[in-house]
Enzyme design. Sequence first.
Site, mmCIF file in Angstrom:
data_model
loop_
_atom_site.group_PDB
_atom_site.id
_atom_site.type_symbol
_atom_site.label_atom_id
_atom_site.label_comp_id
_atom_site.label_asym_id
_atom_site.label_seq_id
_atom_site.Cartn_x
_atom_site.Cartn_y
_atom_site.Cartn_z
ATOM 1 N NE ARG A 28 36.633 42.358 49.390
ATOM 2 C CZ ARG A 28 36.019 42.289 50.424
ATOM 3 N NH1 ARG A 28 35.943 43.261 51.257
ATOM 4 N NH2 ARG A 28 35.667 41.050 50.963
ATOM 5 C CG ASP A 29 43.730 38.870 49.671
ATOM 6 O OD1 ASP A 29 44.542 39.679 49.972
ATOM 7 O OD2 ASP A 29 43.804 37.888 50.109
ATOM 8 C CG LEU A 30 44.603 42.249 43.077
ATOM 9 C CD1 LEU A 30 44.819 43.317 42.357
ATOM 10 C CD2 LEU A 30 44.379 40.840 42.508
ATOM 11 C CG ASN A 34 46.539 35.729 46.834
ATOM 12 O OD1 ASN A 34 46.690 34.767 47.240
ATOM 13 N ND2 ASN A 34 45.932 36.532 47.436
ATOM 14 C CB THR A 74 46.827 40.901 52.557
ATOM 15 O OG1 THR A 74 46.267 39.798 52.113
ATOM 16 C CG2 THR A 74 48.112 40.862 53.058
#
Length: 174
Positions: A28-30, A34, A74
């Site tokens: 969920r936060d690629l 990261n 994000t």
Amino acid sequence: DVLSWHLRVLMSVAATVHHAHERGVLHRDLKPDNVMIGAGGEVYLLDWGIALALDERAARHLPLAASQTGLAGTPHYMAPEMARADGPQLGVRTDVYLLGGLLYALLTGEPPHPGEDAQEVVNRAATEVPSVPAECAARLRRLCTEALSMEPAGRPASAEQFRRAVQAWLEERD
């Protein structure tokens, strides 16, 4: 070849994401921040802090994706279902959207959802399809456009399918 190097990093990220999906975990936060490259060239995918369980395989350790009703992630890279806080729509293709966002950033140098105001960016993520510039390689542009589809069903079915499409482009190009 800078593009080739970045696409190979993206393929490694996609392989990692696919591995997580096979174990029932949604990242969920690629986003570029990261993804880290080690001294030996190894690729690390960081910040699993908002990961969710896709199903019962990971539900002992993580909340279920389908039960999520709040915003997380994000905004500049959010999938539409994330921006709408639509937990039942969260799934493997949510991370595929985020992989498409990474590809978009590689091709354009910008995130798929630009803007300064967080709420404006979230609204844009929920309602607008990012436009991939015509000067990008046609096959990569198609893959990026498909991965950034508003509807999850319009995206590649898995991170592995996305990775293979990038690999096919690299092989064709070489």
